[in-house]
Write an enzyme that holds these catalytic residues in place. Structure first.
Site, short mmCIF file in Angstrom:
data_model
loop_
_atom_site.label_atom_id
_atom_site.label_comp_id
_atom_site.label_asym_id
_atom_site.label_seq_id
_atom_site.Cartn_x
_atom_site.Cartn_y
_atom_site.Cartn_z
N ASP A 24 -13.99 8.99 -6.74
CA ASP A 24 -14.89 9.55 -5.72
C ASP A 24 -14.25 10.75 -5.03
OD1 ASP A 24 -12.97 8.37 -4.13
OD2 ASP A 24 -14.35 7.11 -3.00
N SER A 68 -11.73 10.99 -3.26
CA SER A 68 -11.20 10.70 -1.93
C SER A 68 -9.68 10.55 -2.01
CB SER A 68 -11.82 9.42 -1.38
OG SER A 68 -11.37 8.31 -2.11
N ASN A 113 -7.87 9.52 -5.32
CA ASN A 113 -8.72 8.67 -6.16
C ASN A 113 -9.71 9.57 -6.90
OD1 ASN A 113 -7.76 6.12 -4.80
ND2 ASN A 113 -8.77 7.10 -3.06
N ASP A 115 -6.23 8.41 -0.11
CA ASP A 115 -5.75 7.37 0.80
C ASP A 115 -4.54 7.92 1.55
OD1 ASP A 115 -7.64 5.62 -0.25
OD2 ASP A 115 -6.26 4.91 -1.80
N GLU A 152 0.82 -1.21 0.00
CA GLU A 152 0.00 0.00 0.00
C GLU A 152 0.86 1.27 0.00
OE1 GLU A 152 -3.08 0.58 -0.50
OE2 GLU A 152 -4.13 -1.31 -0.12
N ASN A 189 -8.65 5.38 3.69
CA ASN A 189 -9.38 6.22 2.75
C ASN A 189 -10.28 7.27 3.42
OD1 ASN A 189 -12.16 6.39 1.01
ND2 ASN A 189 -10.33 6.39 -0.27
#
Ligand SMILES: *[C@@H]1O[C@H](CO)[C@@H](O)[C@H](O)[C@H]1NC(C)=O
Ligand SMILES: *[C@@H]1O[C@H](CO)[C@@H](O)[C@H](O)[C@H]1NC(C)=O
Length: 148
Positions: A67, A69, A64, A71, A53, A78
């Site tokens: 949407d 958003s 992202n 991370d 990750e 998120n």
């Protein structure tokens, strides 16, 4: 002046990159904070997850576009569901924290929030990188040589 510039060259990149954990150091911190066996995931699962990750980097962020958003941090938690960054539409902030708190050298808040994430029915499968890189694999290399 010269000294200040040199100090800046040496220390600013460290600030920008934050703390990057060494594999076994991370394994020990995760174990000490109760992640071994938590919801039937092992320390090796969490180290593998963090490897893929964030590459163990506490300052990692990824946006992202889908949407809108982001991370955050070593577990790439998120902002749509788990933390508040003040800019994600329809955010839930289930962990009740600022997303900035997921980027600190001390990962105790990230661990607390990760424990909340895996309490949901999908568990650790919530992390795409865990599904793709860790699920069903022999993860012993992630904790090999670590004094746990
Ligand atoms: C990290 O922060 C927690 C509280 O937020 C504290 O209890 C703990 O001692 C800190 N760990 C280190 C290594 O500083
Ligand atoms: C996993 O890999 C290690 C090291 O390569 C090996 O010793 C161990 O037997 C393997 N475990 C399983 C369950 O295959």
């Amino acid at each position: 002046m010269k000294v200040l510039i040199l100090l800046g060259l040496v220390f600013l990149p460290m600030l920008a990159h934050g703390k990057v954990y060494e594999r076994c150091e991370l394994a020990r911190v995760l174990k000490r904070n109760g992640l071994h066996g938590f919801r039937s995931n092992s320390v090796a699962d969490w180290v593998c997850l963090a490897k893929w990750e964030s590459d163990y980097n506490t300052k990692a962020t990824n946006y992202n576009p889908g949407d809108q958003s982001t991370d955050y941090g070593i577990f790439q938690i998120n902002s749509h569901y788990w933390c508040n960054d003040g800019k994600t539409p329809d955010a839930k902030n289930v962990c009740g924290i600022s997303c900035r708190d997921l980027l600190t050298d001390n990962i105790s808040k990230a661990i607390t929030c990760a424990k909340r994430v895996v309490r949901d029915p999908s568990g650790i499968r919530a992390w795409v990188a865990w599904r793709n890189r860790c699920q069903g694999k022999n993860l012993s290399s992630y904790i090999q040589g670590c004094r746990l």
